[in-house]
Design an enzyme around this catalytic site. Structure first.
Site, PDB file in Angstrom:
ATOM      1  CG  ASP A  96      48.655  63.545  10.230  1.00 52.09           C
ATOM      2  OD1 ASP A  96      47.876  63.322  11.165  1.00 52.09           O
ATOM      3  OD2 ASP A  96      49.352  64.582  10.149  1.00 52.09           O
ATOM      4  CG  MET A  97      45.164  58.724   4.617  1.00 48.22           C
ATOM      5  SD  MET A  97      46.239  57.262   4.577  1.00 48.22           S
ATOM      6  CE  MET A  97      45.311  56.110   5.592  1.00 48.22           C
TER       7      MET A  97
ATOM      8  NE  ARG B  44      43.442  63.520  13.629  1.00 43.56           N
ATOM      9  CZ  ARG B  44      44.754  63.767  13.457  1.00 43.56           C
ATOM     10  NH1 ARG B  44      45.282  63.767  12.253  1.00 43.56           N
ATOM     11  NH2 ARG B  44      45.521  64.003  14.504  1.00 43.56           N
TER      12      ARG B  44
ATOM     13  CB  ALA C 160      44.114  68.127   3.137  1.00 45.14           C
TER      14      ALA C 160
ATOM     15  CE  LYS D  61      32.328  72.706   1.492  1.00 45.00           C
ATOM     16  NZ  LYS D  61      32.582  71.832   2.616  1.00 45.00           N
TER      17      LYS D  61
ATOM     18  CE  LYS E 211      50.898  65.731   6.693  1.00 47.31           C
ATOM     19  NZ  LYS E 211      50.452  66.074   8.056  1.00 47.31           N
TER      20      LYS E 211
ATOM     21  CE  LYS F  37      33.799  68.664   5.583  1.00 42.60           C
ATOM     22  NZ  LYS F  37      33.237  69.953   5.149  1.00 42.60           N
TER      23      LYS F  37
HETATM   24  P1  FDA Z   1      35.553  72.637   5.131  1.00 41.34           P
HETATM   25  O1  FDA Z   1      36.771  72.689   4.290  1.00 41.34           O
HETATM   26  O2  FDA Z   1      34.231  72.451   4.463  1.00 41.34           O
HETATM   27  O3  FDA Z   1      35.526  73.937   6.019  1.00 41.34           O
HETATM   28  C1  FDA Z   1      34.448  74.234   6.894  1.00 41.34           C
HETATM   29  C2  FDA Z   1      34.697  75.585   7.522  1.00 41.34           C
HETATM   30  O4  FDA Z   1      35.870  75.523   8.338  1.00 41.34           O
HETATM   31  C3  FDA Z   1      35.002  76.704   6.528  1.00 41.34           C
HETATM   32  O5  FDA Z   1      33.812  77.279   6.056  1.00 41.34           O
HETATM   33  C4  FDA Z   1      35.811  77.656   7.377  1.00 41.34           C
HETATM   34  O6  FDA Z   1      34.999  78.403   8.237  1.00 41.34           O
HETATM   35  C5  FDA Z   1      36.627  76.716   8.240  1.00 41.34           C
HETATM   36  N1  FDA Z   1      37.927  76.394   7.618  1.00 41.34           N
HETATM   37  C6  FDA Z   1      38.287  75.221   7.057  1.00 41.34           C
HETATM   38  N2  FDA Z   1      39.575  75.278   6.633  1.00 41.34           N
HETATM   39  C7  FDA Z   1      39.994  76.535   6.899  1.00 41.34           C
HETATM   40  C8  FDA Z   1      41.225  77.225   6.689  1.00 41.34           C
HETATM   41  N3  FDA Z   1      42.263  76.634   6.114  1.00 41.34           N
HETATM   42  N4  FDA Z   1      41.313  78.511   7.087  1.00 41.34           N
HETATM   43  C9  FDA Z   1      40.280  79.133   7.695  1.00 41.34           C
HETATM   44  N5  FDA Z   1      39.096  78.518   7.919  1.00 41.34           N
HETATM   45  C10 FDA Z   1      38.946  77.247   7.532  1.00 41.34           C
HETATM   46  N6  FDA Z   1      43.646  65.909   5.974  1.00 41.34           N
HETATM   47  C11 FDA Z   1      44.221  64.818   5.426  1.00 41.34           C
HETATM   48  O7  FDA Z   1      44.100  64.605   4.221  1.00 41.34           O
HETATM   49  N7  FDA Z   1      44.938  63.957   6.207  1.00 41.34           N
HETATM   50  C12 FDA Z   1      45.067  64.122   7.554  1.00 41.34           C
HETATM   51  O8  FDA Z   1      45.709  63.308   8.219  1.00 41.34           O
HETATM   52  C13 FDA Z   1      44.438  65.264   8.144  1.00 41.34           C
HETATM   53  N8  FDA Z   1      44.526  65.494   9.470  1.00 41.34           N
HETATM   54  C14 FDA Z   1      43.773  66.504  10.031  1.00 41.34           C
HETATM   55  C15 FDA Z   1      43.746  66.662  11.423  1.00 41.34           C
HETATM   56  C16 FDA Z   1      42.911  67.615  11.992  1.00 41.34           C
HETATM   57  C17 FDA Z   1      42.879  67.742  13.479  1.00 41.34           C
HETATM   58  C18 FDA Z   1      42.106  68.436  11.160  1.00 41.34           C
HETATM   59  C19 FDA Z   1      41.164  69.436  11.751  1.00 41.34           C
HETATM   60  C20 FDA Z   1      42.161  68.315   9.802  1.00 41.34           C
HETATM   61  C21 FDA Z   1      43.004  67.378   9.218  1.00 41.34           C
HETATM   62  N9  FDA Z   1      43.091  67.243   7.839  1.00 41.34           N
HETATM   63  C22 FDA Z   1      43.733  66.148   7.305  1.00 41.34           C
HETATM   64  C23 FDA Z   1      42.560  68.315   6.956  1.00 41.34           C
HETATM   65  C24 FDA Z   1      41.143  68.012   6.502  1.00 41.34           C
HETATM   66  O9  FDA Z   1      41.143  66.926   5.607  1.00 41.34           O
HETATM   67  C25 FDA Z   1      40.504  69.243   5.802  1.00 41.34           C
HETATM   68  O10 FDA Z   1      41.269  69.604   4.698  1.00 41.34           O
HETATM   69  C26 FDA Z   1      40.343  70.451   6.698  1.00 41.34           C
HETATM   70  O11 FDA Z   1      40.014  70.076   8.005  1.00 41.34           O
HETATM   71  C27 FDA Z   1      39.213  71.375   6.176  1.00 41.34           C
HETATM   72  O12 FDA Z   1      38.013  70.670   6.158  1.00 41.34           O
HETATM   73  P2  FDA Z   1      36.776  70.940   7.143  1.00 41.34           P
HETATM   74  O13 FDA Z   1      36.297  69.632   7.636  1.00 41.34           O
HETATM   75  O14 FDA Z   1      37.131  71.926   8.178  1.00 41.34           O
HETATM   76  O15 FDA Z   1      35.625  71.469   6.188  1.00 41.34           O
END
Ligand code: FDA
Length: 319
Positions: free
Chosen positions: A130-131, A183, A188, A200, A96, A186
């Site tokens: 990372d972003m 990469r 965070a 969403k 980061k 969504k």
């Molecule tokens: P969503 O939030 O819709 O979740 C889908 C499903 O995944 C949920 O229903 C649940 O089953 C499971 N799940 C998701 N999060 C969970 C949790 N915390 N605990 C338990 N289960 C969970 N963001 C960013 O802003 N900058 C970045 O650089 C990165 N880098 C990054 C790297 C990698 C490898 C990952 C996987 C994610 C990131 N993120 C990130 C975080 C990303 O933006 C996002 O917040 C999370 O991945 C959750 O989003 P989903 O795509 O999983 O979908």
């Protein structure tokens, strides 16, 4: 509301000192964090590698305010890159930029990052940037672009883009045009409605659209380092089964090999799905965070899923 509150807490110093006093907080966080030391991270990576899963390791830390902290972050990454090479484990690193001093001075940050990318180049490894939140988006892309212009490092660094931002389609087009390795996640952080989709459903729809664009563009983009040595694997970072199904379907329609792109997930989340994807023949990489500054990362994981919070809070007050 819920999500915003926990993201707010992730940045609140009082909440950090309150929460981290409880040993249970660390126990709860350790579901998502591999441990406090580089050796803990290597142990976790070994376990993943044995299951056919690659890793990207993150030394936790962000928003540093002194040059010394930023330099320490760079040193920490030099150490983990050496350990990855020495132990022969399959992992790259994720960083980061606010941990490298972006909020202090962009050139200081660039100098620190360059040391790490240089080490990655020497050890045949890769650095993913990372972003973070939108106050940092332009500067993060700027630092990445300077690194990429240095032909020596072009293939050793990649960037993350966030599907919740309106600007991401344009960023993705420009960056893939230049052959950047991306990469897609969504997103965070808390973002205002003039910068990010508030609903969403719209974020999800944009994720699917950008996945298709990324897979299309990666097909036509030149290899990142011009040599073809490092394949420009597009990375789809999500645990969302709908996003994963959409990516699989699109790749099948375009007859892309299963190892043409990789799915990425976070340590401790959906291990079942990680292993299933490996069995199906897809490339999977897990983000492995370690270190003592786990609080903001942990809060963002709570923000993503209410069930995590109820589990955490009920145990906090039981102790
Ligand atoms: P969503 O939030 O819709 O979740 C889908 C499903 O995944 C949920 O229903 C649940 O089953 C499971 N799940 C998701 N999060 C969970 C949790 N915390 N605990 C338990 N289960 C969970 N963001 C960013 O802003 N900058 C970045 O650089 C990165 N880098 C990054 C790297 C990698 C490898 C990952 C996987 C994610 C990131 N993120 C990130 C975080 C990303 O933006 C996002 O917040 C999370 O991945 C959750 O989003 P989903 O795509 O999983 O979908």
């Amino acid at each position: 509301m819920f999500r915003s509150f926990f993201i707010f807490l992730s940045q609140a110093h009082w909440a950090r000192s309150f929460t981290t006093r409880f040993r249970f907080a660390w126990l709860a966080a350790s579901r998502f964090v591999a441990g406090e030391t580089a050796d803990d991270a290597i142990t976790a990576i070994r376990v993943l590698n044995a299951k056919g899963i690659n890793a990207t390791v993150d030394l936790l830390g962000e928003s540093v305010t002194t040059e010394a902290e930023a330099a320490r972050a760079a040193e920490g990454y030099l150490l983990i890159l050496d350990k990855i090479a020495a132990h022969g484990v399959r992992s790259n690193v994720s960083i980061k930029l606010t941990q490298f001093g972006l909020d202090i001075d962009q050139n200081l940050c660039l100098r620190n990052v360059r040391r790490v990318v240089e080490k990655a180049q020497v050890t045949g490894n890769f650095v993913r940037i990372d972003m973070e939140g939108t106050p940092h988006t332009d500067r993060t892309i700027a630092v990445f672009s300077v690194l990429r212009k240095d032909a020596q490092f072009a293939g050793n660094a990649g960037l993350v883009l966030q599907a919740y931002l309106y600007r991401t389609e344009a960023d993705l087009l420009a960056l893939t045009e230049a052959g950047a390795r991306l990469r897609l996640c969504k997103g965070a952080y808390n973002e205002p409605p003039d910068r990010a989709f508030p609903r969403k459903a719209d974020v999800d729809a944009n994720y699917v659209r950008l996945t298709r664009l990324l897979l299309d563009r990666a097909q036509t983009a030149p290899p990142a380092d011009g040599s073809g040595r490092i394949p420009p694997l597009p990375a789809l970072a999500t645990h969302d089964e709908k996003m994963i199904a959409a990516a699989k379907a699109y790749a099948a329609e375009k007859r892309l090999p299963r190892k043409y792109f990789e799915f990425q997930m976070l340590y401790g989340i959906r291990r079942d799905l990680q292993e299933l994807l490996v069995r199906e023949g897809y490339a999977v990489r897990v983000y492995v965070p370690y270190g003592t500054s786990w609080y903001p990362y942990f809060m963002r994981r709570l923000a993503e899923r209410p069930a995590n919070v109820w589990f955490f809070v009920s145990n906090l007050f039981r102790r």
